[in-house]
Design a protein around this motif. Structure first.
Motif, PDB file in Angstrom:
ATOM      1  N   LEU A 388      32.460 -56.083  43.272  1.00  0.00           N
ATOM      2  CA  LEU A 388      31.026 -55.932  43.061  1.00  0.00           C
ATOM      3  C   LEU A 388      30.199 -56.689  44.090  1.00  0.00           C
ATOM      4  CD1 LEU A 388      30.890 -56.334  39.165  1.00  0.00           C
ATOM      5  CD2 LEU A 388      31.253 -54.251  40.512  1.00  0.00           C
ATOM      6  N   GLU A 389      29.074 -56.106  44.445  1.00  0.00           N
ATOM      7  CA  GLU A 389      28.069 -56.770  45.267  1.00  0.00           C
ATOM      8  C   GLU A 389      26.741 -56.740  44.520  1.00  0.00           C
ATOM      9  OE1 GLU A 389      27.984 -55.576  49.403  1.00  0.00           O
ATOM     10  OE2 GLU A 389      30.080 -54.963  49.299  1.00  0.00           O
ATOM     11  N   PHE A 390      25.904 -57.749  44.765  1.00  0.00           N
ATOM     12  CA  PHE A 390      24.701 -57.939  43.965  1.00  0.00           C
ATOM     13  C   PHE A 390      23.453 -57.961  44.844  1.00  0.00           C
ATOM     14  CE2 PHE A 390      28.137 -59.373  41.404  1.00  0.00           C
ATOM     15  CZ  PHE A 390      27.741 -59.238  40.074  1.00  0.00           C
ATOM     16  N   SER A 391      22.364 -57.489  44.246  1.00  0.00           N
ATOM     17  CA  SER A 391      21.053 -57.573  44.864  1.00  0.00           C
ATOM     18  C   SER A 391      20.086 -58.096  43.813  1.00  0.00           C
ATOM     19  CB  SER A 391      20.607 -56.197  45.359  1.00  0.00           C
ATOM     20  OG  SER A 391      19.285 -56.240  45.840  1.00  0.00           O
ATOM     21  N   VAL A 392      19.228 -59.055  44.206  1.00  0.00           N
ATOM     22  CA  VAL A 392      18.256 -59.645  43.277  1.00  0.00           C
ATOM     23  C   VAL A 392      16.855 -59.421  43.828  1.00  0.00           C
ATOM     24  CG1 VAL A 392      17.446 -61.762  42.177  1.00  0.00           C
ATOM     25  CG2 VAL A 392      19.909 -61.394  42.502  1.00  0.00           C
ATOM     26  N   ASP A 393      16.014 -58.773  43.035  1.00  0.00           N
ATOM     27  CA  ASP A 393      14.614 -58.559  43.399  1.00  0.00           C
ATOM     28  C   ASP A 393      13.728 -59.428  42.520  1.00  0.00           C
ATOM     29  OD1 ASP A 393      14.560 -56.442  45.457  1.00  0.00           O
ATOM     30  OD2 ASP A 393      15.570 -55.257  43.930  1.00  0.00           O
ATOM     31  N   VAL A 394      12.977 -60.313  43.155  1.00  0.00           N
ATOM     32  CA  VAL A 394      11.989 -61.132  42.440  1.00  0.00           C
ATOM     33  C   VAL A 394      10.639 -60.437  42.590  1.00  0.00           C
ATOM     34  CG1 VAL A 394      10.906 -63.395  42.247  1.00  0.00           C
ATOM     35  CG2 VAL A 394      13.320 -63.216  42.918  1.00  0.00           C
ATOM     36  N   LEU A 395      10.035 -60.066  41.471  1.00  0.00           N
ATOM     37  CA  LEU A 395       8.834 -59.243  41.497  1.00  0.00           C
ATOM     38  C   LEU A 395       7.566 -60.079  41.627  1.00  0.00           C
ATOM     39  CD1 LEU A 395      11.007 -57.305  40.349  1.00  0.00           C
ATOM     40  CD2 LEU A 395       9.199 -56.296  38.936  1.00  0.00           C
ATOM     41  N   MET A 396       6.676 -59.618  42.480  1.00  0.00           N
ATOM     42  CA  MET A 396       5.334 -60.166  42.535  1.00  0.00           C
ATOM     43  C   MET A 396       4.488 -59.483  41.447  1.00  0.00           C
ATOM     44  SD  MET A 396       5.603 -62.367  44.963  1.00  0.00           S
ATOM     45  CE  MET A 396       7.302 -62.593  44.386  1.00  0.00           C
ATOM     46  N   PRO A 397       3.384 -60.107  41.021  1.00  0.00           N
ATOM     47  CA  PRO A 397       2.574 -59.502  39.954  1.00  0.00           C
ATOM     48  C   PRO A 397       2.095 -58.104  40.347  1.00  0.00           C
ATOM     49  CG  PRO A 397       1.922 -61.772  40.325  1.00  0.00           C
ATOM     50  CD  PRO A 397       2.868 -61.428  41.418  1.00  0.00           C
ATOM     51  N   PRO A 398       2.223 -57.116  39.446  1.00  0.00           N
ATOM     52  CA  PRO A 398       1.775 -55.755  39.757  1.00  0.00           C
ATOM     53  C   PRO A 398       0.251 -55.648  39.766  1.00  0.00           C
ATOM     54  CG  PRO A 398       2.603 -55.878  37.509  1.00  0.00           C
ATOM     55  CD  PRO A 398       2.874 -57.206  38.130  1.00  0.00           C
ATOM     56  N   GLU A 399      -0.244 -54.631  40.466  1.00  0.00           N
ATOM     57  CA  GLU A 399      -1.681 -54.397  40.542  1.00  0.00           C
ATOM     58  C   GLU A 399      -1.945 -52.909  40.392  1.00  0.00           C
ATOM     59  OE1 GLU A 399      -2.676 -55.915  44.383  1.00  0.00           O
ATOM     60  OE2 GLU A 399      -1.809 -54.224  45.459  1.00  0.00           O
ATOM     61  N   PRO A 400      -3.096 -52.533  39.808  1.00  0.00           N
ATOM     62  CA  PRO A 400      -3.423 -51.101  39.668  1.00  0.00           C
ATOM     63  C   PRO A 400      -3.450 -50.425  41.041  1.00  0.00           C
ATOM     64  CG  PRO A 400      -4.916 -52.463  38.376  1.00  0.00           C
ATOM     65  CD  PRO A 400      -4.140 -53.400  39.239  1.00  0.00           C
ATOM     66  N   ALA A 401      -3.062 -49.148  41.064  1.00  0.00           N
ATOM     67  CA  ALA A 401      -2.999 -48.438  42.343  1.00  0.00           C
ATOM     68  C   ALA A 401      -3.277 -46.959  42.144  1.00  0.00           C
ATOM     69  CB  ALA A 401      -1.629 -48.628  42.982  1.00  0.00           C
ATOM     70  N   LYS A 402      -3.688 -46.310  43.229  1.00  0.00           N
ATOM     71  CA  LYS A 402      -3.813 -44.868  43.311  1.00  0.00           C
ATOM     72  C   LYS A 402      -2.658 -44.348  44.177  1.00  0.00           C
ATOM     73  CE  LYS A 402      -7.801 -44.849  41.141  1.00  0.00           C
ATOM     74  NZ  LYS A 402      -7.931 -44.298  39.764  1.00  0.00           N
ATOM     75  N   ILE A 403      -2.478 -43.036  44.150  1.00  0.00           N
ATOM     76  CA  ILE A 403      -1.370 -42.450  44.914  1.00  0.00           C
ATOM     77  C   ILE A 403      -1.474 -42.813  46.395  1.00  0.00           C
ATOM     78  CG2 ILE A 403      -0.370 -40.271  45.716  1.00  0.00           C
ATOM     79  CD1 ILE A 403      -0.853 -39.114  42.961  1.00  0.00           C
ATOM     80  N   ASN A 404      -2.691 -42.831  46.920  1.00  0.00           N
ATOM     81  CA  ASN A 404      -2.873 -43.144  48.342  1.00  0.00           C
ATOM     82  C   ASN A 404      -2.530 -44.586  48.683  1.00  0.00           C
ATOM     83  OD1 ASN A 404      -3.713 -40.543  48.830  1.00  0.00           O
ATOM     84  ND2 ASN A 404      -5.910 -41.009  48.685  1.00  0.00           N
ATOM     85  N   ASP A 405      -2.410 -45.443  47.668  1.00  0.00           N
ATOM     86  CA  ASP A 405      -2.087 -46.857  47.908  1.00  0.00           C
ATOM     87  C   ASP A 405      -0.589 -47.108  47.974  1.00  0.00           C
ATOM     88  OD1 ASP A 405      -4.838 -47.517  47.724  1.00  0.00           O
ATOM     89  OD2 ASP A 405      -4.688 -47.660  45.531  1.00  0.00           O
ATOM     90  N   LEU A 406       0.206 -46.081  47.719  1.00  0.00           N
ATOM     91  CA  LEU A 406       1.650 -46.284  47.576  1.00  0.00           C
ATOM     92  C   LEU A 406       2.376 -46.170  48.918  1.00  0.00           C
ATOM     93  CD1 LEU A 406       2.279 -44.207  44.319  1.00  0.00           C
ATOM     94  CD2 LEU A 406       1.750 -46.654  44.537  1.00  0.00           C
ATOM     95  N   ASP A 407       3.489 -46.882  49.002  1.00  0.00           N
ATOM     96  CA  ASP A 407       4.390 -46.842  50.150  1.00  0.00           C
ATOM     97  C   ASP A 407       5.776 -47.198  49.628  1.00  0.00           C
ATOM     98  OD1 ASP A 407       5.996 -47.309  52.336  1.00  0.00           O
ATOM     99  OD2 ASP A 407       4.534 -48.512  53.437  1.00  0.00           O
ATOM    100  N   PRO A 408       6.684 -46.215  49.493  1.00  0.00           N
ATOM    101  CA  PRO A 408       7.976 -46.474  48.833  1.00  0.00           C
ATOM    102  C   PRO A 408       8.847 -47.501  49.545  1.00  0.00           C
ATOM    103  CG  PRO A 408       7.982 -44.329  49.887  1.00  0.00           C
ATOM    104  CD  PRO A 408       6.577 -44.828  49.954  1.00  0.00           C
ATOM    105  N   LYS A 409       8.594 -47.759  50.827  1.00  0.00           N
ATOM    106  CA  LYS A 409       9.368 -48.778  51.531  1.00  0.00           C
ATOM    107  C   LYS A 409       8.868 -50.192  51.213  1.00  0.00           C
ATOM    108  CE  LYS A 409      12.244 -46.121  53.707  1.00  0.00           C
ATOM    109  NZ  LYS A 409      13.674 -46.154  53.321  1.00  0.00           N
TER     110      LYS A 409
END
Length: 464
Positions: A388-409
């Motif tokens: 097994l290999e592991f990845s850990v994502d520490v999340l920053m606080p979410p904020e409201p967004a519109k579709i134009n504000d998104l970037d999947p990368k």
């Protein structure tokens, strides 16, 4: 040496004239090499062909082996309904393999005419077997089959299964051939599956290793490279290489080309001499690879791995170890822990907002949840831990967004409609567009795209 012929063959239906209808001429070298292998099998008067295919019934926890008097199939799914095939199964050799696998703790799923009731699987000959056999049967048909579909068990277990096959064949008084059916990268130039530069790297590296008989390097190949190459032949090759465990060999590359963006290779493996058992050398190389990976882990990844290992071995949570940093102890964040096995996702569970007193505690809890309670997977077992290999994502606080504000990368997303919520992390393989990111997140939340839902975005600090 009853098992005396070893081959890798591709299985693109388009190289069959009744299907290609002229396009097969673009793969002329592949066709000629398939015909050359067929002539070699005929010249040796091979009595049994053991074929390993990716396209029969694939189990996550077992190798599948067909057991009946005959097996038949057709290519009607490729617009060639007139191409029907039927081959006799060598039941004695198949049974001997089953018996030895049982004694050797190698999991097998035995596929029969009744398997449709048991597994909802039809008992048919798949195109991964049919395409190589099409060329062989045109030249020579005095053979029976052992029909095997590789499973998603560990590469070393597949190699050990190959050793078992060779051992079983030692007591058979007839010529036997083994064929690993498989295509190489599906991500070469002009591929219908898309292009990835790693596909060319993978094919070049694998072919070089096979040509030089370098088995160790194949088993220590980068899992991310294998994943990005999108191949379907490597697991067939693991079993084939196991059958060559006691021999030094060279791979005679009869052809390699990619006229349709998928790598097709025909290889005849020539035995040079006997050698010492290579299994322990491979296992040692794999352990060295694991040690190297472990040495590069930062405290976040190390804590996730050790948390799951400790829980599975002791059935209780790990206490926070000394190497944990002040930042991990003093911050409260949502955390996702993702687990990968041979480059494939094995579990992923997390929290959008903190539920414990620190990032460290959040990692400990979510690592255990990912490994034991992800509903998409069976719980991780102790004998899997080294894979097994592991990845850990520490999340920053979410904020409201519109579709134009998104970037999947850059941004993960949260979609909500009432109590239904879908979360998707950023920068995931294969999710390159906002449309794809939204589609998957909405599906996870069971929200229709036509509904009035809210969107939030968030950034992560990824440790991998």
């Amino acid at each position: 040496m009853p098992l005396n012929s070893f081959y890798l063959m591709p299985h693109p239906p388009i190289i069959i004239p009744e299907i290609g209808k002229g396009e097969e001429k673009l793969a002329e070298n592949t066709i000629k090499a398939c015909e050359k292998i067929a002539k070699d099998i005929a010249f040796k008067k091979t009595k049994t062909i053991i074929i390993i295919t990716p396209h029969g019934p694939v189990f996550s926890d077992a190798v599948a082996i067909s057991y009946s008097n005959f097996i038949k199939g057709n290519l009607k799914n490729f617009n060639a309904p007139s191409l029907n095939f039927e081959f006799k199964i060598n039941k004695d050799l198949t049974q001997s393999i089953i018996d030895l696998a049982d004694k050797s703790n190698i999991p097998l799923a035995i596929i029969t005419e009744n398997s449709y009731k048991e597994y909802n699987i039809p008992f048919i000959l798949d195109h991964g077997a049919i395409v190589p056999l099409y060329f062989i049967a045109k030249e020579y048909n005095e053979f029976s089959l052992v029909h095997i579909t590789y499973g998603m068990i560990s590469p070393i277990k597949l190699y050990e299964f190959g050793i078992l096959i060779e051992k079983t064949c030692q007591n058979v008084g007839e010529n036997i051939a083994i064929i690993a059916s498989g295509d190489l990268s599906h991500k070469l130039k002009n591929s219908p599956y898309g292009y990835d530069k790693n596909g060319e790297v993978f094919d070049t590296l694998l072919l070089d290793c096979l040509k030089n008989g370098d088995v160790k390097s194949i088993f220590t190949m980068d899992n991310k490279l294998i994943k990005k190459a999108s191949e379907c032949g490597l697991r067939s090759i693991y079993i084939l290489l196991g059958s060559l465990n006691n021999f030094n060999f060279q791979g005679n590359i009869l052809s390699y080309e990619a006229p349709f963006g998928i790598g097709y290779a025909n290889i005849k493996f020539d035995v040079i001499s006997k050698c010492e058992n290579k299994l322990e050398v491979i296992k040692h190389a794999i352990k060295e690879k694991i040690t190297s990976i472990r040495m590069k882990e930062d405290p976040y990844v190390k804590l996730a791995r050790e948390s799951l290992e400790y829980y599975i071995k002791n059935n209780k949570y790990l206490k926070i170890p000394n190497y944990v940093t002040d930042e991990m102890l003093n911050q409260k964040r949502g955390v996702f822990v993702s687990i990968y096995k041979h480059g494939e996702l094995r579990g992923c569970i997390g929290t959008i907002f903190p539920t414990t007193n620190s990032v460290a505690e959040e990692i400990i809890r979510n690592a255990v949840e990912s490994g034991t309670n992800d509903p998409r997977f069976f719980p991780v077992e102790e004998d899997e831990l080294d894979e097994l290999e592991f990845s850990v994502d520490v999340l920053m606080p979410p904020e409201p967004a519109k579709i134009n504000d998104l970037d999947p990368k850059k941004y993960g997303i949260i979609v909500r409609k009432g109590i239904r919520t879908g979360v998707l992390l950023p920068n995931l393989d294969g999710i390159d567009t906002v449309e794809k990111q939204l589609e998957i997140a909405l599906k996870k939340a069971n929200i229709s795209p036509e509904e009035n839902y809210s969107i939030e975005r968030f950034e992560v600090i990824r440790h991998r």
